[in-house]
Design an enzyme around this catalytic site. Structure first.
Site, mmCIF file in Angstrom:
data_model
loop_
_atom_site.group_PDB
_atom_site.id
_atom_site.type_symbol
_atom_site.label_atom_id
_atom_site.label_comp_id
_atom_site.label_asym_id
_atom_site.label_seq_id
_atom_site.Cartn_x
_atom_site.Cartn_y
_atom_site.Cartn_z
ATOM 1 N N CYS A 1 43.959 52.199 28.623
ATOM 2 C CA CYS A 1 44.465 53.181 29.593
ATOM 3 C C CYS A 1 43.432 54.241 29.976
ATOM 4 C CB CYS A 1 45.733 53.841 29.062
ATOM 5 S SG CYS A 1 47.106 52.693 28.990
ATOM 6 N N HIS B 1 47.071 60.779 32.784
ATOM 7 C CA HIS B 1 47.472 59.368 32.675
ATOM 8 C C HIS B 1 49.000 59.314 32.558
ATOM 9 C CE1 HIS B 1 47.856 55.290 31.481
ATOM 10 N NE2 HIS B 1 48.210 55.570 30.244
ATOM 11 N N ASN C 1 53.833 52.824 33.658
ATOM 12 C CA ASN C 1 52.446 52.924 33.192
ATOM 13 C C ASN C 1 51.654 51.737 33.744
ATOM 14 O OD1 ASN C 1 50.037 52.976 31.793
ATOM 15 N ND2 ASN C 1 50.952 53.286 29.773
#
Ligand code: UT7
Length: 331
Positions: free
Chosen positions: A116, A256, A286
């Protein structure tokens, strides 16, 4: 001679049409809309459907939007980086294929994988090439087809992830705009908590690994959550302190999008109200490497030249960090 900084001069995005809602997930696993919304902030995510469509399909579309907005000729691009944890195929970089497909015939390309944090690390890489003076146009794309590695019987992961792509063009700037500072970290002790066990060199794919579902992503959510909360908040706070910035100096936090609670904890630590925090997790979930550029594309109209942006990310590995960037244009 004026110092060269690396600025973002255009952004683009692509999300697939198909919307996977919480209601639909209720039919696949033992979960419910109320739990998902209150524990993660996610209402829906996009899924790329169709034969032979991989991460590059979305990356190309996001890159084409950048080309169309920036009006540059693709032959001017020096380098294409695709930040991704889900490349089209295991060997042969997705970025190379993307570069060719968009007509970037004078560019070289490669993929960058840091789960990520891939796009965040990619920003550092792209900026370094520009600051060195060696290249003038670096296209950084964050793209992931997370649905290709999700077990849709595992409620710990299938509710979180979605597919998408975002892209940013980095160019030299002499007004002091663009990337100002970065603080990037990693810790291999985190490897066991968020991973795909099989298909790599330690455990090549076999009938057994397939039967055991080891080709799917596995996450120990609670452990990752704990580390994400403390580390994203720590690095964001550090970025402000070491650049002598107060919360009044910051126009936007660009975090994020893994979990709304992680985003809020980070914002609280640096004292930013929700109207200064970019958020689209409710629409996309996500998307791993795509979260940061998707935010930039979605908020582009609200960004002004000179705005101070603090990026923060945390991901598998573990990998994490923060970047301070001055926005370079009005749209
Ligand atoms: O982007 C890369 C980094 N990734 C992250 O940052 C993700 C970090 N982790 C998270 O966001 C959260 O840990 C999750 C959203 C994955 C899980 O949330 P949580 O609050 O940590 O839940 P939990 O695993 O502690 O489970 C709490 C309860 C459990 O029930 P009991 O034992 O309290 O009765 C679970 O069995 O919720 C249950 N549960 C669910 N219930 C409905 C777990 N998953 C679900 C679900 N639907 N999908």
């Amino acid at each position: 001679m004026k110092k060269i900084t690396a600025a973002i001069s255009a952004v683009g995005k692509y999300v697939p049409e198909y919307i996977l809602t919480n209601k639909e997930l209720e039919k696949l696993v033992d979960t419910n809309d109320e739990w998902i919304t209150s524990r993660t902030g996610i209402k829906e995510r996009r899924i790329l459907k169709g034969e032979n469509k991989g991460t590059s399909f979305m990356a190309i579309k996001a890159a084409e939007e950048v080309l169309q907005k920036s009006k540059i000729n693709p032959e001017e691009i020096d380098l294409v980086i695709v930040a991704t944890a889900t490349p089209d195929i295991m060997v042969a970089s997705t970025a190379v294929y993307v570069a060719t497909e968009i007509g970037a015939t004078n560019a070289f390309g490669y993929d960058l994988q840091a789960a990520c944090s891939s796009f965040l690390y990619g920003m550092s890489t792209a900026a370094s090439y520009i600051e060195s003076g060696r290249y003038k146009k670096v296209l950084l794309i964050g793209a992931d087809k997370m649905s290709s590695i999700i077990d849709y019987t595992d409620r710990a992961t299938c509710i979180i992830f979605g597919d998408g792509a975002g892209a940013a063009l980095f160019e030299p700037d002499t007004e002091g705009l663009g990337l100002q500072d970065e603080y990037l970290r990693s810790d291999g002790a985190g490897r066991e908590f968020l991973k795909i066990a099989a298909g790599g060199s330690i455990l090549p794919a076999s009938e057994d690994t397939l039967k055991n579902g080891q080709h799917f992503i596995h996450q120990e959510g609670k452990t990752v959550f704990k580390h994400a909360v403390s580390n994203m908040a720590d690095v964001s706070e550090k970025m402000l302190t070491r650049n002598n910035l107060t919360k009044e100096d910051i126009q936007w936090l660009v975090p994020h999008q893994a979990n709304k609670r992680i985003i809020e904890a980070t914002a609280n630590r640096v004292g930013l109200e929700s109207d200064k925090v970019m958020m689209n997790i409710h629409r996309y979930g996500n998307t791993t490497s795509a979260t940061l550029p998707l935010l930039l594309a979605d908020y582009e109209n609200q960004l002004k030249k000179g705005d101070n942006l603090i990026f923060a990310a945390f991901g598998g590995g573990f990998t994490w960090g923060s970047i301070y960037l001055k926005w370079a244009y009005n749209s």
